[in-house]
Design a protein around this motif. Structure first.
Motif, PDB file in Angstrom:
ATOM      1  N   TYR A  36       0.825  -1.208   0.000  1.00  0.00           N
ATOM      2  CA  TYR A  36       0.000   0.000   0.000  1.00  0.00           C
ATOM      3  C   TYR A  36       0.865   1.266   0.000  1.00  0.00           C
ATOM      4  O   TYR A  36       0.592   2.218  -0.746  1.00  0.00           O
ATOM      5  CB  TYR A  36      -0.919  -0.011   1.213  1.00  0.00           C
ATOM      6  CG  TYR A  36      -1.824   1.191   1.306  1.00  0.00           C
ATOM      7  CD1 TYR A  36      -2.780   1.452   0.320  1.00  0.00           C
ATOM      8  CD2 TYR A  36      -1.740   2.076   2.381  1.00  0.00           C
ATOM      9  CE1 TYR A  36      -3.617   2.548   0.416  1.00  0.00           C
ATOM     10  CE2 TYR A  36      -2.576   3.169   2.475  1.00  0.00           C
ATOM     11  CZ  TYR A  36      -3.511   3.400   1.494  1.00  0.00           C
ATOM     12  OH  TYR A  36      -4.339   4.500   1.568  1.00  0.00           O
ATOM     13  N   SER A  39       2.381   1.710  -3.356  1.00  0.00           N
ATOM     14  CA  SER A  39       1.359   2.151  -4.305  1.00  0.00           C
ATOM     15  C   SER A  39       1.112   3.650  -4.195  1.00  0.00           C
ATOM     16  O   SER A  39       1.092   4.367  -5.213  1.00  0.00           O
ATOM     17  CB  SER A  39       0.066   1.377  -4.063  1.00  0.00           C
ATOM     18  OG  SER A  39      -0.962   1.834  -4.906  1.00  0.00           O
ATOM     19  N   ASN A  43       2.526   6.244  -7.102  1.00  0.00           N
ATOM     20  CA  ASN A  43       1.552   7.007  -7.890  1.00  0.00           C
ATOM     21  C   ASN A  43       1.666   8.508  -7.642  1.00  0.00           C
ATOM     22  O   ASN A  43       1.508   9.312  -8.564  1.00  0.00           O
ATOM     23  CB  ASN A  43       0.137   6.516  -7.589  1.00  0.00           C
ATOM     24  CG  ASN A  43      -0.196   5.209  -8.294  1.00  0.00           C
ATOM     25  OD1 ASN A  43      -0.319   5.157  -9.514  1.00  0.00           O
ATOM     26  ND2 ASN A  43      -0.321   4.142  -7.526  1.00  0.00           N
ATOM     27  N   ASP A  71      -5.971   5.077  -9.216  1.00  0.00           N
ATOM     28  CA  ASP A  71      -5.357   3.913  -8.585  1.00  0.00           C
ATOM     29  C   ASP A  71      -5.189   4.135  -7.086  1.00  0.00           C
ATOM     30  O   ASP A  71      -5.458   3.232  -6.279  1.00  0.00           O
ATOM     31  CB  ASP A  71      -3.994   3.618  -9.217  1.00  0.00           C
ATOM     32  CG  ASP A  71      -4.093   2.765 -10.464  1.00  0.00           C
ATOM     33  OD1 ASP A  71      -5.113   2.065 -10.614  1.00  0.00           O
ATOM     34  OD2 ASP A  71      -3.169   2.791 -11.290  1.00  0.00           O
ATOM     35  N   THR A  75      -7.320   1.771  -4.330  1.00  0.00           N
ATOM     36  CA  THR A  75      -6.657   0.948  -3.312  1.00  0.00           C
ATOM     37  C   THR A  75      -6.923   1.479  -1.908  1.00  0.00           C
ATOM     38  O   THR A  75      -6.981   0.721  -0.940  1.00  0.00           O
ATOM     39  CB  THR A  75      -5.141   0.865  -3.601  1.00  0.00           C
ATOM     40  OG1 THR A  75      -4.570  -0.185  -2.831  1.00  0.00           O
ATOM     41  CG2 THR A  75      -4.422   2.154  -3.285  1.00  0.00           C
ATOM     42  N   PRO A 284      -2.568  -1.406  -8.688  1.00  0.00           N
ATOM     43  CA  PRO A 284      -2.245   0.003  -8.401  1.00  0.00           C
ATOM     44  C   PRO A 284      -0.788   0.223  -8.012  1.00  0.00           C
ATOM     45  O   PRO A 284      -0.230   1.294  -8.266  1.00  0.00           O
ATOM     46  CB  PRO A 284      -3.184   0.344  -7.232  1.00  0.00           C
ATOM     47  CG  PRO A 284      -4.339  -0.580  -7.394  1.00  0.00           C
ATOM     48  CD  PRO A 284      -3.736  -1.851  -7.894  1.00  0.00           C
ATOM     49  N   MET A 285      -0.164  -0.803  -7.378  1.00  0.00           N
ATOM     50  CA  MET A 285       1.249  -0.674  -7.023  1.00  0.00           C
ATOM     51  C   MET A 285       2.138  -0.840  -8.253  1.00  0.00           C
ATOM     52  O   MET A 285       3.151  -0.141  -8.407  1.00  0.00           O
ATOM     53  CB  MET A 285       1.633  -1.720  -5.982  1.00  0.00           C
ATOM     54  CG  MET A 285       3.100  -1.677  -5.569  1.00  0.00           C
ATOM     55  SD  MET A 285       3.697  -3.209  -4.825  1.00  0.00           S
ATOM     56  CE  MET A 285       3.649  -4.343  -6.222  1.00  0.00           C
TER      57      MET A 285
END
Length: 312
Positions: A36, A39, A43, A71, A75, A284-285
């Motif tokens: 997380y 990610s 981003n 994204d 998440t 997303p990561m």
């Protein structure tokens, strides 16, 4: 079975998460925490680079920054609640929280579908109609596509949440998932969910399948155009501009279609959890790394941004 719809707002659901087949689910906490954080940071960095770098002020990177934003949102809807479950074993989730999670998850997932199709269209114009690229992919069109992606899907998500809100839930409210999603909630309902499932297959076709068809048709034309390029170097260069996006599309749509567009009789909680981990946690990561590693302009911009911060 007693109908419990009258006290629905005061009754909590229980998110099973991974405890049904892992004795110590807390072992997942450091793994999901690290993913997380990567990610969010990846981003955020990609958005920062596309904003401050002059060489990245093009439609493709405008859509890429929107993809990074959605994204992070997608998440964040799922993972913090999962981490709370893993760390504190707090599996209860209230009905309003559950409905809110359903609403934002559907909205952000839909936005991602639209943004990916907009990026595919952008690559189609760049490869197949390069002389008209600046004229067609102007700033106004890019803003319209981005705004439409967000507005349409946030309005569309209202329909699904209203339909799920009208259902009655009987007996134990044990959700066989790590977040509130439509299919696991359907399994708990003692109401007729045929309307809900019909909406997924009809209205959902407009939100998910049509953007997917736009993406698919765009890439059929792109590949056909690339194959007609006589130079091997030219073909390699043209394909390199699309390979990162094609990888992301395959990861996202592959798992989404396997989960939502299939007969309800084929429902499998274990398989759905694994697929959901892919499109809500890992994809997303991976997206920032896929775009940065496969894109020379992004890598150069990353280096310049880091160097400018070091010398400040």
């Amino acid at each position: 079975m007693t109908n419990l719809s009258t006290d629905l707002p005061t009754r909590d659901f229980i998110l099973v998460g991974f405890s049904d087949y892992v004795q110590q689910p807390i072992v997942f906490f450091p793994v999901f925490s690290a993913i997380y954080m990567l990610s969010i940071l990846g981003n955020l960095l990609l958005i920062s680079v596309t904003i401050v770098s002059p060489q990245l002020q093009s439609p493709m990177y405008f859509f890429l920054s929107n993809l990074s934003l959605v994204d992070m949102c997608l998440t964040t809807v799922v993972v913090p609640r999962l981490l709370l479950n893993l760390l504190l074993n707090q599996k209860n989730i209230s009905f309003p929280e559950c409905i809110a999670q359903v609403y934002f998850f559907i909205a952000f997932a839909g936005v991602e579908c639209f943004i990916l199709s907009s990026m595919a269209y952008d690559r189609y114009i760049a490869v197949c109609k390069p002389l008209y690229y600046i004229t067609i992919m102007n700033r106004k069109l890019c803003l319209q596509l981005a705004l439409a992606s967000w507005i349409i899907n946030f309005v569309n998500s209202v329909l699904h949440t209203l339909l799920i809100s009208r259902l009655s839930f009987c007996g134990p409210r044990i959700v066989q998932h790590f977040f509130c999603d439509l299919l696991p909630l359907f399994k708990l309902s003692c109401s007729d969910t045929s309307v809900n499932q019909l909406v997924i297959f009809t209205e959902g076709f407009m939100i998910v399948a049509l953007p997917f068809l736009v993406t698919l048709i765009s890439y059929i034309h792109i590949i056909w155009t690339i194959l007609k390029i006589p130079s091997t170097i030219g073909r390699k260069t043209a394909f390199s501009t699309c390979s990162a996006h094609l990888t992301v599309v395959t990861l996202f749509y592959g798992t989404m279609i396997c989960v939502y567009f299939r007969p309800s009789s084929a429902y499998s909680p274990v398989h759905d959890k694994l697929a959901a981990v892919l499109y809500t946690v890992f994809t997303p990561m991976l997206n920032p790394f896929i775009y940065s590693l496969r894109n020379k302009d992004v890598k150069i911009s990353f280096k310049k941004l880091i160097q400018s911060n070091i010398y400040m």
